[in-house]
Each structure stands twice: as structure tokens, then as C-alpha cells.
Write a protein that holds these residues in place. Structure first.
Motif, PDB file in Angstrom:
ATOM      1  N   THR A 203       0.909  -1.105   0.215  1.00 22.80           N
ATOM      2  CA  THR A 203      -0.499   0.409   0.398  1.00 22.80           C
ATOM      3  C   THR A 203       0.983   1.379   0.136  1.00 22.80           C
ATOM      4  O   THR A 203       1.866   1.464   0.445  1.00 22.80           O
ATOM      5  N   GLU A 204       0.406   2.466  -0.570  1.00 20.51           N
ATOM      6  CA  GLU A 204       1.427   3.484  -1.045  1.00 20.51           C
ATOM      7  C   GLU A 204      -0.026   4.810  -0.568  1.00 20.51           C
ATOM      8  O   GLU A 204      -1.021   5.140  -0.954  1.00 20.51           O
ATOM      9  N   LEU A 205       0.600   5.532   0.668  1.00 21.64           N
ATOM     10  CA  LEU A 205       0.104   7.081   1.348  1.00 21.64           C
ATOM     11  C   LEU A 205       0.762   8.035   0.639  1.00 21.64           C
ATOM     12  O   LEU A 205       1.633   7.706   0.673  1.00 21.64           O
ATOM     13  N   ALA A 206       0.338   8.904   0.052  1.00 23.56           N
ATOM     14  CA  ALA A 206       1.234  10.541   0.129  1.00 23.56           C
ATOM     15  C   ALA A 206       0.483  11.835  -0.600  1.00 23.56           C
ATOM     16  O   ALA A 206      -1.055  11.841  -0.068  1.00 23.56           O
ATOM     17  N   LEU A 207       1.183  12.268   0.119  1.00 26.57           N
ATOM     18  CA  LEU A 207       0.563  13.912   0.095  1.00 26.57           C
ATOM     19  C   LEU A 207       1.096  14.754  -1.613  1.00 26.57           C
ATOM     20  O   LEU A 207       2.403  14.199  -1.845  1.00 26.57           O
ATOM     21  N   ARG A 225       5.461   3.883   1.594  1.00 21.48           N
ATOM     22  CA  ARG A 225       4.599   2.602   1.526  1.00 21.48           C
ATOM     23  C   ARG A 225       5.517   1.728   1.880  1.00 21.48           C
ATOM     24  O   ARG A 225       6.443   1.464   2.525  1.00 21.48           O
ATOM     25  N   TYR A 226       4.480   0.678   2.311  1.00 18.57           N
ATOM     26  CA  TYR A 226       3.873  -0.334   3.007  1.00 18.57           C
ATOM     27  C   TYR A 226       4.571  -1.819   1.854  1.00 18.57           C
ATOM     28  O   TYR A 226       3.189  -2.277   1.060  1.00 18.57           O
ATOM     29  N   SER A 227       5.282  -2.933   2.018  1.00 17.82           N
ATOM     30  CA  SER A 227       4.921  -4.074   1.831  1.00 17.82           C
ATOM     31  C   SER A 227       5.574  -5.118   2.413  1.00 17.82           C
ATOM     32  O   SER A 227       6.433  -5.190   2.911  1.00 17.82           O
ATOM     33  N   TYR A 228       4.283  -6.230   2.157  1.00 21.71           N
ATOM     34  CA  TYR A 228       4.484  -7.335   2.717  1.00 21.71           C
ATOM     35  C   TYR A 228       4.160  -8.826   2.059  1.00 21.71           C
ATOM     36  O   TYR A 228       3.482  -9.070   1.330  1.00 21.71           O
ATOM     37  N   THR A 229       5.142  -9.734   1.642  1.00 21.81           N
ATOM     38  CA  THR A 229       5.332 -11.102   1.266  1.00 21.81           C
ATOM     39  C   THR A 229       5.395 -12.304   1.742  1.00 21.81           C
ATOM     40  O   THR A 229       5.713 -12.113   2.940  1.00 21.81           O
ATOM     41  N   GLU A 230       4.782 -12.669   1.271  1.00 21.51           N
ATOM     42  CA  GLU A 230       5.108 -14.175   1.342  1.00 21.51           C
ATOM     43  C   GLU A 230       5.385 -15.514   0.823  1.00 21.51           C
ATOM     44  O   GLU A 230       4.785 -15.085  -0.579  1.00 21.51           O
ATOM     45  N   LEU A 231       5.936 -16.700   0.909  1.00 22.02           N
ATOM     46  CA  LEU A 231       6.778 -17.228   0.173  1.00 22.02           C
ATOM     47  C   LEU A 231       5.877 -18.657  -0.122  1.00 22.02           C
ATOM     48  O   LEU A 231       5.436 -19.376   0.701  1.00 22.02           O
ATOM     49  N   LEU A 232       5.220 -18.745  -1.432  1.00 23.17           N
ATOM     50  CA  LEU A 232       4.016 -19.895  -1.272  1.00 23.17           C
ATOM     51  C   LEU A 232       5.255 -21.173  -1.514  1.00 23.17           C
ATOM     52  O   LEU A 232       4.548 -22.574  -1.505  1.00 23.17           O
ATOM     53  N   ASP A 233       6.281 -21.224  -1.841  1.00 22.46           N
ATOM     54  CA  ASP A 233       7.018 -22.848  -1.733  1.00 22.46           C
ATOM     55  C   ASP A 233       7.924 -22.565  -0.928  1.00 22.46           C
ATOM     56  O   ASP A 233       8.660 -23.601  -1.293  1.00 22.46           O
ATOM     57  N   PHE A 234       7.731 -22.126  -0.107  1.00 26.08           N
ATOM     58  CA  PHE A 234       8.876 -22.545   1.927  1.00 26.08           C
ATOM     59  C   PHE A 234       8.459 -24.146   1.893  1.00 26.08           C
ATOM     60  O   PHE A 234       7.227 -23.904   2.461  1.00 26.08           O
ATOM     61  N   GLU A 235       9.333 -23.966   2.141  1.00 26.10           N
ATOM     62  CA  GLU A 235       9.359 -25.701   2.969  1.00 26.10           C
ATOM     63  C   GLU A 235      10.004 -25.844   4.260  1.00 26.10           C
ATOM     64  O   GLU A 235       9.759 -26.624   5.236  1.00 26.10           O
ATOM     65  N   ALA A 236      10.818 -24.853   4.211  1.00 24.95           N
ATOM     66  CA  ALA A 236      12.039 -25.120   5.754  1.00 24.95           C
ATOM     67  C   ALA A 236      10.941 -24.571   6.935  1.00 24.95           C
ATOM     68  O   ALA A 236      10.267 -24.108   7.070  1.00 24.95           O
ATOM     69  N   GLU A 237      11.693 -24.842   7.811  1.00 25.42           N
ATOM     70  CA  GLU A 237      10.895 -24.469   9.243  1.00 25.42           C
ATOM     71  C   GLU A 237      11.302 -22.508   9.343  1.00 25.42           C
ATOM     72  O   GLU A 237      12.236 -22.299   9.142  1.00 25.42           O
ATOM     73  N   ASP A 243       8.854  -8.337   5.221  1.00 21.86           N
ATOM     74  CA  ASP A 243       7.531  -7.392   4.708  1.00 21.86           C
ATOM     75  C   ASP A 243       8.875  -5.501   4.934  1.00 21.86           C
ATOM     76  O   ASP A 243      10.003  -5.492   5.067  1.00 21.86           O
ATOM     77  N   ALA A 244       8.646  -4.717   4.571  1.00 22.38           N
ATOM     78  CA  ALA A 244       9.726  -3.303   4.239  1.00 22.38           C
ATOM     79  C   ALA A 244       9.083  -1.507   4.469  1.00 22.38           C
ATOM     80  O   ALA A 244       7.716  -2.176   3.824  1.00 22.38           O
ATOM     81  N   HIS A 245       8.955  -0.959   5.005  1.00 25.14           N
ATOM     82  CA  HIS A 245       8.328   1.127   5.036  1.00 25.14           C
ATOM     83  C   HIS A 245       9.739   1.473   3.498  1.00 25.14           C
ATOM     84  O   HIS A 245      10.440   0.981   4.269  1.00 25.14           O
ATOM     85  N   THR A 246       8.654   1.679   3.008  1.00 26.75           N
ATOM     86  CA  THR A 246       9.564   2.861   2.506  1.00 26.75           C
ATOM     87  C   THR A 246       9.409   4.187   2.460  1.00 26.75           C
ATOM     88  O   THR A 246       7.632   4.576   2.093  1.00 26.75           O
ATOM     89  N   VAL A 266      13.247  14.315 -10.328  1.00 23.37           N
ATOM     90  CA  VAL A 266      14.278  12.964  -9.114  1.00 23.37           C
ATOM     91  C   VAL A 266      12.816  12.399  -8.199  1.00 23.37           C
ATOM     92  O   VAL A 266      12.065  13.360  -7.295  1.00 23.37           O
ATOM     93  N   GLN A 267      13.860  11.688  -7.500  1.00 23.77           N
ATOM     94  CA  GLN A 267      12.706  10.165  -6.064  1.00 23.77           C
ATOM     95  C   GLN A 267      13.660  10.086  -5.712  1.00 23.77           C
ATOM     96  O   GLN A 267      14.699   9.364  -5.817  1.00 23.77           O
ATOM     97  N   TYR A 268      13.226  10.131  -4.326  1.00 20.66           N
ATOM     98  CA  TYR A 268      14.113   9.736  -3.243  1.00 20.66           C
ATOM     99  C   TYR A 268      13.179   8.606  -2.397  1.00 20.66           C
ATOM    100  O   TYR A 268      12.133   8.899  -2.653  1.00 20.66           O
ATOM    101  N   GLU A 269      13.917   7.316  -1.961  1.00 18.88           N
ATOM    102  CA  GLU A 269      13.511   6.275  -1.779  1.00 18.88           C
ATOM    103  C   GLU A 269      14.059   5.722   0.210  1.00 18.88           C
ATOM    104  O   GLU A 269      15.206   6.344  -0.637  1.00 18.88           O
ATOM    105  N   HIS A 270      13.683   6.003   1.137  1.00 16.28           N
ATOM    106  CA  HIS A 270      14.632   5.052   1.795  1.00 16.28           C
ATOM    107  C   HIS A 270      13.793   3.708   2.617  1.00 16.28           C
ATOM    108  O   HIS A 270      12.929   4.163   2.867  1.00 16.28           O
ATOM    109  N   VAL A 271      14.420   2.966   2.086  1.00 19.29           N
ATOM    110  CA  VAL A 271      14.225   1.688   2.924  1.00 19.29           C
ATOM    111  C   VAL A 271      14.094   1.087   3.810  1.00 19.29           C
ATOM    112  O   VAL A 271      15.605   1.214   4.788  1.00 19.29           O
ATOM    113  N   PHE A 272      13.200   0.772   4.910  1.00 18.40           N
ATOM    114  CA  PHE A 272      13.372   0.630   6.497  1.00 18.40           C
ATOM    115  C   PHE A 272      12.790  -1.497   6.700  1.00 18.40           C
ATOM    116  O   PHE A 272      11.666  -1.856   6.705  1.00 18.40           O
ATOM    117  N   PRO A 273      13.801  -1.918   6.632  1.00 16.58           N
ATOM    118  CA  PRO A 273      14.224  -3.205   5.913  1.00 16.58           C
ATOM    119  C   PRO A 273      13.555  -4.254   8.079  1.00 16.58           C
ATOM    120  O   PRO A 273      14.038  -3.639   8.632  1.00 16.58           O
TER     121      PRO A 273
END
Length: 329
Positions: A203-207, A225-237, A243-246, A266-273
């Protein structure tokens, strides 16, 4: 070897660095398989990040164009609906100072993305739309001191409803939600192919601000911006998500040479992993420079073309371009 590669690649992820599981496993194996696993892991994250960025940027530009069409001194179409298409290409390569090259690997990715959408303006202030996107990537992975050929391929499908509200003459808020499904596969000599499917919610919210200044057209954005990723072929414990915030900010300056509007941006992004103890993070700062031209063919059709390059990040080098098509009705 295929078993080790799959176990490594399905380890928990760090948004812009190497996961703890990958580092530990690579230290133990100390060979080509571990390096390929790290390369695959990093490449998948870069592709997901870039697909999300391309889609959100395309939507932001489209909403900005619609909102500014009702501002005094800006082109006024009188139409309430629009459809748009913004195909793009990006070449993404590992940087000489990146964590992945320090580990003895390097990669080169060709990424094609095709975002498209349709939206409707309610009155002068409220906009509602939906976007889709298809992305295809092909990556060549090389490991120092090895003749093994390894490649990574993915197809990503994205759907993104979006909304904008103009709350003052030159200011408006935007919001969007995206769901992306990625069908990924790694190949390597003398090993079985490894599936790596994933799904990402973001999702992204902006002024935003847009206003004319003489013949100049000024635009700016500050958002999250916020993103959440799930691995569908994950088999290990263990965890199978990340997720990450940007933080995102951008400025664009255009000049009206009716019917052409050349622009620089010009576009600047800082990621908070995710914070994973004892693991080095990759470079989390991105600075994009862009330039191009847009033109109105008539009062209902506009076209554009531009280029964009990432200039400071130490993990990857990126350069690419896009075409823009927009019709109003």
C-alpha cells in the motif's frame, strides 16, 4: 545440490540485504550452490521492489495528470474518465560494492513491466480507479570461479485499486493498495529447476502538490509505502514472509511548450527493512533521476516517453525507460 539450493533460497528474507539463513548456509557450504542461492534470493527481492515501484509511479503520474487538469492555468480536458498504459523496461545489475558481489556473485536482469488502468473523476475532487500490470524478468547469474550457468525467470501479475482526493487548490492526497502474484523459477546446470512463487501485498499513501508557475508545471509528492511478501513454496521451518517500509519523496518540473511538455524529475526513497540481528543490510537509499517529454495529440489523447536511472544505491545499478499512453472520454 538442488536440495541445498532450494533450502537456501526459501530462507527468511531481509528486504535489501542477505538473510541470516543464507549467510550461515553459505558459510557452511562455501561453494557455488550457496552463492547461487544468495544471488537468487537477492534478485527476487529486487524484481519485486522494482515491479511495485513501477506500478505505483505509473498510478501516481496518472492521478496527478487528472487532478491538474482542473487547476487554473493547466490544460482542462472536460472529460471525467481516462484509460492509460505505461509500458517500461529496466536493466538491473549488481553493483561492484554490493553485498552479492562481495559474496562472489553478480547478476544482470532485464525487466519488462506493463501497467495499465482506468479511472473516473467524481466532480472536481474525487478520483477512483483500478490498475493492472504484467511484468516479465529474465536474469543471468554468474559466480566467480565457476562455469555453472544459472538463470532466474519470473512472471508477475498485479492488481491495484487506487483513489485520490483534492482537498485544496494545489494539493491532493492519494492512496493505493496492490496485490501481486509472482511465478518464479531458477535454473542451473545439472540441477532440477526450483520453483519460487510468492505473493505481495502493498500500500502507498501520499500527499501531493501540483501547480503552474508561469510556463512551468511543478509537481511534488511525499509518501509512505509498505509491502508484505509471503513465499508460497517455502518448505523449511521458520517464517516464510518479510516486510519493508519505504519513505518516498519526488519532485518534477515541466515546461509548457504547447503541445509538448518536457520534464525533469528526482525521486528519493529510503527503505526500512526487517531488522535481522547480526546480518549486514544492503544499501537502503535510492535516488532516481528521470527526464522525458509528454505531448497532447488532441484534447482526448496524450503520449509520452522518458528515461530513468538510479544513481546512488550501492547494491544495484538501474537504467530504463517508459512510454506513456492516455485517452480521456
Amino acid at each position: 545440490m538442488a536440495f541445498f539450493a532450494k533450502s537456501l533460497r526459501m530462507a527468511p528474507r531481509l528486504s535489501l540485504g542477505l538473510s541470516l539463513g543464507l549467510i550461515l548456509a553459505t558459510s557452511v557450504l562455501g561453494g557455488t550452490t550457496g552463492k547461487l542461492a544468495m544471488a537468487d534470493d537477492e534478485i527476487e527481492k529486487k524484481i519485486r521492489d522494482e515491479v511495485s515501484r513501477r506500478v505505483t509511479d505509473a498510478i501516481s503520474k496518472r492521478i496527478g495528470d487528472d487532478v491538474t487538469s482542473t487547476i487554473d492555468g493547466m490544460p482542462d480536458t472536460g472529460y471525467t474518465n481516462s484509460v492509460w498504459l505505461t509500458p517500461s523496461y529496466a536493466n538491473i545489475t549488481s553493483d561492484n560494492d554490493s553485498l552479492i558481489e562481495e559474496a562472489g556473485s553478480e547478476f544482470d536482469t532485464d525487466l519488462w513491466t506493463v501497467p495499465f488502468g482506468i479511472d473516473h473523476r467524481f466532480g472536481d475532487s474525487f478520483f477512483l480507479g483500478i490498475s493492472g500490470a504484467y511484468a516479465n524478468s529474465a536474469t543471468d547469474i554468474d559466480v566467480d570461479g565457476s562455469d555453472m550457468d544459472s538463470d532466474f525467470y519470473s512472471d508477475t501479475f498485479t492488481v491495484s485499486p487506487y483513489v485520490a482526493y483534492r482537498f485544496a487548490d494545489y494539493f491532493f492526497a492519494t492512496g493505493l493498495f496492490s496485490y501481486a502474484y509472482s511465478d518464479g523459477k531458477s535454473t542451473a546446470d545439472d540441477t532440477d529447476d526450483v520453483d519460487s512463487d510468492s505473493q505481495t501485498y502493498s500500500t502507498e499513501l501520499a500527499l501531493n502538490a501540483a501547480f503552474p508557475l508561469g510556463d512551468f508545471i511543478m509537481k511534488g509528492k511525499a509518501g509512505w509505502r509498505y509491502s508484505y511478501t509471503e513465499l508460497l513454496d517455502f518448505e523449511a521451518e521458520g517464517d516464510d514472509d518479510s516486510d519493508a517500509h519505504t519513505a518516498v519523496s519526488s519532485v518534477e518540473v515541466g515546461y509548457n511548450l504547447d503541445p509538448f511538455v518536457p520534464y525533469l524529475g528526482v525521486q528519493y526513497e529510503h527503505v526500512f527493512p526487517e531488522n535481522v540481528p547480526l546480518v549486514d543490510e544492503g544499501d537502503t537509499d535510492f535516488l532516481y533521476l528521470s527526464g522525458g517529454v509528454r505531448a497532447s495529440v488532441n484534447d482526448w489523447l496524450s503520449l509520452g516517453a522518458g528515461v530513468r536511472a538510479e544513481v546512488i544505491n550501492q547494491e544495484t545499478n538501474q537504467i530504463g525507460g517508459q512510454l506513456e499512453f492516455k485517452a480521456r472520454f
